[in-house]
Design a protein around this motif. Structure first.
Motif, mmCIF file in Angstrom:
data_model
loop_
_atom_site.group_PDB
_atom_site.id
_atom_site.type_symbol
_atom_site.label_atom_id
_atom_site.label_comp_id
_atom_site.label_asym_id
_atom_site.label_seq_id
_atom_site.Cartn_x
_atom_site.Cartn_y
_atom_site.Cartn_z
ATOM 1 N N ARG A 72 -0.252 -12.761 8.296
ATOM 2 C CA ARG A 72 -1.337 -12.334 9.189
ATOM 3 C C ARG A 72 -2.701 -12.727 8.611
ATOM 4 N NH1 ARG A 72 0.601 -9.834 13.447
ATOM 5 N NH2 ARG A 72 2.574 -8.691 13.311
ATOM 6 N N THR A 73 -2.867 -12.607 7.309
ATOM 7 C CA THR A 73 -4.115 -13.000 6.660
ATOM 8 C C THR A 73 -4.337 -14.504 6.793
ATOM 9 O OG1 THR A 73 -4.013 -11.163 5.102
ATOM 10 C CG2 THR A 73 -5.385 -13.041 4.474
ATOM 11 N N ASP A 83 -5.082 -10.067 13.680
ATOM 12 C CA ASP A 83 -5.346 -8.627 13.592
ATOM 13 C C ASP A 83 -4.163 -7.785 14.056
ATOM 14 O OD1 ASP A 83 -5.338 -9.128 16.279
ATOM 15 O OD2 ASP A 83 -7.392 -8.442 16.630
ATOM 16 N N GLY A 84 -3.002 -8.408 14.198
ATOM 17 C CA GLY A 84 -1.819 -7.684 14.644
ATOM 18 C C GLY A 84 -1.376 -8.064 16.041
ATOM 19 N N ARG A 113 7.248 -6.717 3.859
ATOM 20 C CA ARG A 113 5.981 -6.160 4.335
ATOM 21 C C ARG A 113 4.789 -6.961 3.802
ATOM 22 N NH1 ARG A 113 3.919 0.074 4.373
ATOM 23 N NH2 ARG A 113 1.796 -0.426 4.917
ATOM 24 N N GLU A 114 4.817 -7.259 2.498
ATOM 25 C CA GLU A 114 3.720 -8.045 1.930
ATOM 26 C C GLU A 114 3.706 -9.449 2.525
ATOM 27 O OE1 GLU A 114 2.173 -10.082 -2.173
ATOM 28 O OE2 GLU A 114 3.372 -8.259 -2.363
ATOM 29 N N GLU A 155 4.606 -10.297 5.552
ATOM 30 C CA GLU A 155 3.998 -10.177 6.883
ATOM 31 C C GLU A 155 2.480 -10.100 6.765
ATOM 32 O OE1 GLU A 155 3.660 -7.169 10.700
ATOM 33 O OE2 GLU A 155 5.332 -6.899 9.304
ATOM 34 N N GLN A 156 1.990 -9.312 5.810
ATOM 35 C CA GLN A 156 0.542 -9.178 5.626
ATOM 36 C C GLN A 156 -0.084 -10.515 5.227
ATOM 37 O OE1 GLN A 156 0.443 -6.010 2.745
ATOM 38 N NE2 GLN A 156 0.451 -4.406 4.316
ATOM 39 N N ARG A 157 0.595 -11.259 4.353
ATOM 40 C CA ARG A 157 0.068 -12.553 3.924
ATOM 41 C C ARG A 157 -0.001 -13.529 5.092
ATOM 42 N NH1 ARG A 157 1.824 -14.085 -2.202
ATOM 43 N NH2 ARG A 157 1.094 -12.135 -3.105
#
Length: 96
Positions: A76-77, A82-83, A69-70, A72-74
């Motif tokens: 995307r950042t 924005d998804g 999960r982290e 994926e967030q990294r």
């Protein structure tokens, strides 16, 4: 490969380039190989390497995180997403 070994190997590639023993493309390949080895062997303080698979912009990106999960967030950042991108995150297997 630990960080010190990785840095030494990058230094060796740079030295060979500076001394004219290899061309730029060869030096780049050596540095990339060091980074890939470092990433696939990276596991410290609960962190692991994760690779994105999917949309072109994300596909193949590798990040270090403590969970999928982290990771994926990294990703995307890093991509300022924005998804809208569609990709999955998988752990990078360690090389032996």
């Amino acid at each position: 490969m630990d960080r010190i070994s990785a840095l030494r190997n990058v230094e060796e590639a740079l030295r060979a380039f500076e001394e004219g023993d290899v061309d730029l493309a060869t030096a780049e390949r050596r540095v990339v190989a060091v980074l890939r080895t470092y990433a696939t062997e990276f596991e410290a303080d609960g962190l692991s390497a994760y690779r994105a698979r999917g949309d072109d912009r994300a596909d193949g990106l590798v990040v270090v995180a403590d969970s999928e999960r982290e990771a994926e967030q990294r990703i995307r950042t890093l991509l300022d997403d924005d998804g809208a991108l569609s990709f999955e995150v998988v752990g990078v297997e360690q090389r032996t």
